[in-house]
Motif scaffolding. Structure first.
Motif, PDB file in Angstrom:
ATOM      1  N   GLU A  60       0.849  -1.191   0.000  1.00  0.00           N
ATOM      2  CA  GLU A  60       0.000   0.000   0.000  1.00  0.00           C
ATOM      3  C   GLU A  60       0.881   1.237   0.000  1.00  0.00           C
ATOM      4  N   SER A  61       0.289   2.350  -0.324  1.00  0.00           N
ATOM      5  CA  SER A  61       1.035   3.603  -0.360  1.00  0.00           C
ATOM      6  C   SER A  61       1.385   4.049   1.054  1.00  0.00           C
ATOM      7  N   PHE A  62       2.363   4.942   1.132  1.00  0.00           N
ATOM      8  CA  PHE A  62       2.777   5.446   2.440  1.00  0.00           C
ATOM      9  C   PHE A  62       1.629   6.178   3.127  1.00  0.00           C
ATOM     10  N   ALA A  63       0.877   6.942   2.344  1.00  0.00           N
ATOM     11  CA  ALA A  63      -0.230   7.706   2.923  1.00  0.00           C
ATOM     12  C   ALA A  63      -1.307   6.775   3.472  1.00  0.00           C
ATOM     13  N   ALA A  64      -1.613   5.704   2.709  1.00  0.00           N
ATOM     14  CA  ALA A  64      -2.639   4.763   3.167  1.00  0.00           C
ATOM     15  C   ALA A  64      -2.191   4.041   4.433  1.00  0.00           C
ATOM     16  N   ARG A  65      -0.920   3.663   4.467  1.00  0.00           N
ATOM     17  CA  ARG A  65      -0.425   2.981   5.669  1.00  0.00           C
ATOM     18  C   ARG A  65      -0.424   3.918   6.867  1.00  0.00           C
ATOM     19  N   GLU A  66      -0.008   5.157   6.661  1.00  0.00           N
ATOM     20  CA  GLU A  66       0.023   6.113   7.770  1.00  0.00           C
ATOM     21  C   GLU A  66      -1.385   6.359   8.304  1.00  0.00           C
ATOM     22  N   GLU A  67      -2.348   6.436   7.402  1.00  0.00           N
ATOM     23  CA  GLU A  67      -3.733   6.643   7.834  1.00  0.00           C
ATOM     24  C   GLU A  67      -4.227   5.464   8.670  1.00  0.00           C
ATOM     25  N   ARG A  68      -3.888   4.243   8.223  1.00  0.00           N
ATOM     26  CA  ARG A  68      -4.319   3.059   8.962  1.00  0.00           C
ATOM     27  C   ARG A  68      -3.616   2.969  10.313  1.00  0.00           C
ATOM     28  N   GLU A  69      -2.317   3.300  10.342  1.00  0.00           N
ATOM     29  CA  GLU A  69      -1.577   3.257  11.601  1.00  0.00           C
ATOM     30  C   GLU A  69      -2.147   4.268  12.598  1.00  0.00           C
ATOM     31  N   ASN A  70      -2.533   5.439  12.115  1.00  0.00           N
ATOM     32  CA  ASN A  70      -3.124   6.448  12.998  1.00  0.00           C
ATOM     33  C   ASN A  70      -4.452   5.952  13.567  1.00  0.00           C
ATOM     34  N   ALA A  71      -5.222   5.272  12.717  1.00  0.00           N
ATOM     35  CA  ALA A  71      -6.501   4.732  13.192  1.00  0.00           C
ATOM     36  C   ALA A  71      -6.271   3.668  14.262  1.00  0.00           C
ATOM     37  N   TYR A  72      -5.246   2.828  14.055  1.00  0.00           N
ATOM     38  CA  TYR A  72      -4.938   1.795  15.047  1.00  0.00           C
ATOM     39  C   TYR A  72      -4.480   2.426  16.363  1.00  0.00           C
ATOM     40  N   ARG A  73      -3.675   3.492  16.265  1.00  0.00           N
ATOM     41  CA  ARG A  73      -3.207   4.156  17.490  1.00  0.00           C
ATOM     42  C   ARG A  73      -4.374   4.768  18.258  1.00  0.00           C
ATOM     43  N   ASP A  74      -5.322   5.324  17.517  1.00  0.00           N
ATOM     44  CA  ASP A  74      -6.501   5.891  18.180  1.00  0.00           C
ATOM     45  C   ASP A  74      -7.293   4.810  18.909  1.00  0.00           C
ATOM     46  N   MET A  75      -7.198   3.577  18.416  1.00  0.00           N
ATOM     47  CA  MET A  75      -7.898   2.462  19.060  1.00  0.00           C
ATOM     48  C   MET A  75      -7.090   1.879  20.220  1.00  0.00           C
ATOM     49  N   GLY A  92      -2.149  -2.522  25.450  1.00  0.00           N
ATOM     50  CA  GLY A  92      -2.203  -2.795  26.880  1.00  0.00           C
ATOM     51  C   GLY A  92      -3.590  -2.668  27.468  1.00  0.00           C
ATOM     52  N   ASP A  93      -4.526  -2.138  26.700  1.00  0.00           N
ATOM     53  CA  ASP A  93      -5.901  -1.956  27.162  1.00  0.00           C
ATOM     54  C   ASP A  93      -6.707  -3.206  26.825  1.00  0.00           C
ATOM     55  N   GLN A  94      -7.111  -3.935  27.842  1.00  0.00           N
ATOM     56  CA  GLN A  94      -7.835  -5.178  27.613  1.00  0.00           C
ATOM     57  C   GLN A  94      -9.242  -4.944  27.068  1.00  0.00           C
ATOM     58  N   ASP A  95      -9.731  -3.711  27.184  1.00  0.00           N
ATOM     59  CA  ASP A  95     -11.077  -3.401  26.694  1.00  0.00           C
ATOM     60  C   ASP A  95     -11.069  -2.740  25.323  1.00  0.00           C
ATOM     61  N   ALA A  96      -9.881  -2.532  24.748  1.00  0.00           N
ATOM     62  CA  ALA A  96      -9.803  -1.875  23.438  1.00  0.00           C
ATOM     63  C   ALA A  96     -10.436  -2.760  22.369  1.00  0.00           C
ATOM     64  N   ALA A  97     -11.006  -2.114  21.354  1.00  0.00           N
ATOM     65  CA  ALA A  97     -11.672  -2.848  20.272  1.00  0.00           C
ATOM     66  C   ALA A  97     -10.655  -3.645  19.459  1.00  0.00           C
TER      67      ALA A  97
END
Length: 383
Positions: A60-75, A92-97
């Motif tokens: 995937e493109s760098f922009a697409a990967r960065e967007e996905r990584e940011n979404a994962y960090r928010d989760m 580390g959050d056992q309740d994270a989605a």
């Protein structure tokens, strides 16, 4: 402090890898990097309860990967390292989605990776088969496969067969596992988390131990082959010699000064004793060579006898071949011819009895058939 640990041997079972990573974290080890699918380097940390998930490393493109990584960090998920074709995330959050809650979306994300893993396994098996065939073909094309096998290549062949069988089983097992994962995802069933971790790690450790043991045996075998060989001037050869001396064949020729007179000896597991003598004089002068082999089994002696006879016949098709019917030998033959100008006699005698083979060739005015008693005595004495 950093330390390397063996991974589970089923890289297609991501749930098992995730369980392994979580247990490592609970013991205070966090992943730093991975060597393919074999082992991982971990850094010492405080023991903690973490959740790990593996995602396909998609192109995937760098922009697409960065967007996905940011979404994962928010989760609440953080990237740890690349593990083969996977990207490792922890939380580390056992309740994270979860990263994936829709099996259909997860199946789409994994489809490309599963195709790649299947293709890699098939290519690996094809290359392995070609490599194995080439190993045996290159040896066979030398024209003396029996001698090559007995003098040391049997160890290499066994290693090749072991490596081929082991790799084939591993690839077939991987293909079956990858197909099972694909069928599960297509059926809309989420991937399982966990598995029989102890059995998988045990198989990995035993597999690694077997590999290193095979390599060590191969090295020892190679060293023993080299250490079992010796070479010296003919004058320094042992007094008991398993050939008919030149002085017995032609005393006048034996009185000439030879330009070459060497003796070689070798020992290995299948041929406990073998020796070779060669002496000759320049400018198409007299020449003699003798080979003696004592094998561990009569079947090896017979095969070596037949190969040496057939090799001689193939090299000199115009020579006269005489198969001797003599009860003192299990097999014996004399091949007689003349050199290129039709002058000097060229002759070879080859025979075997039980586990011993003697082969002597000359270029001089003598007849090896006059010394059958000597050859019979040699084969009887050096059994």
């Amino acid at each position: 402090m950093k330390k390397r640990f063996f991974m589970p041997d089923t890289y297609w079972e991501t749930g098992l890898l995730e369980q392994w990573l979580e247990e490592q974290a609970a013991q205070g080890w966090l992943p730093v990097s991975f060597a393919g699918y074999s082992s991982g380097k971990f850094e010492k940390a405080e023991p903690q309860i973490l959740r790990f998930r593996l995602e396909p490393n998609q192109p995937e493109s760098f922009a697409a990967r960065e967007e996905r990584e940011n979404a994962y960090r928010d989760m609440g998920w953080r990237f740890a390292a690349n593990l083969g074709e996977y990207r490792v995330y922890y939380c580390g959050d056992q309740d994270a989605a979860e990263l994936h809650t829709d099996p259909a979306a997860q199946s789409w994300a994994w489809e490309t990776l599963l195709r790649k893993l299947r293709r890699n396994s098939c290519i690996s098996m094809a290359l392995l088969a070609v490599w194995t065939v080439l190993q045996f073909r290159s040896i066979w094309e030398k024209g003396i496969p029996v001698e090559t096998f007995l003098y040391g290549m049997w160890g290499i062949w066994l290693f090749v067969l072991w490596y081929f069988t082991r790799s084939l089983v591993q690839n077939l097992r991987a293909l079956r596992g990858i197909r099972a994962v694909g069928r599960r995802l297509k059926a809309g069933i989420p991937l399982e988390h966990g598995g029989d971790l102890k059995s998988s790690l045990r198989r990995r450790k035993w597999g690694e131990a077997a590999s290193w043991a095979a390599i060590a045996l191969l090295v020892l075998f190679t060293v023993s082959i080299a250490g079992g060989a010796s070479s010296m001037d003919l004058e320094e050869a042992p007094v008991e010699r398993p050939w008919v001396a030149m002085a017995a064949l032609d005393p006048e020729t034996a009185d000439l000064e030879m330009d070459w007179a060497q003796y070689r000896e070798n020992r290995n597991l299948l041929v406990p004793f073998c020796c070779q003598m060669e002496q000759w004089r320049w400018e198409f002068g007299p020449w003699m060579r003798a080979d003696f082999d004592r094998t561990v089994l009569p079947v090896f002696a017979k095969a070596l006898y037949e190969e040496r006879l057939n090799t001689r016949i193939k090299a000199r098709p115009n020579d006269v071949v005489e198969i001797l019917e003599d009860p003192r030998f299990d097999g014996a033959a004399v091949v007689t011819g003349r050199d290129s100008d039709g002058g000097r006699n060229i002759q070879m005698f080859v025979a075997y009895k039980n586990k011993a083979v003697v082969c002597q060739a000359i270029r001089m005015d003598a007849d090896l058939r006059d010394h059958l008693d000597d050859f019979a005595a040699i084969l009887a004495e050096f059994q």
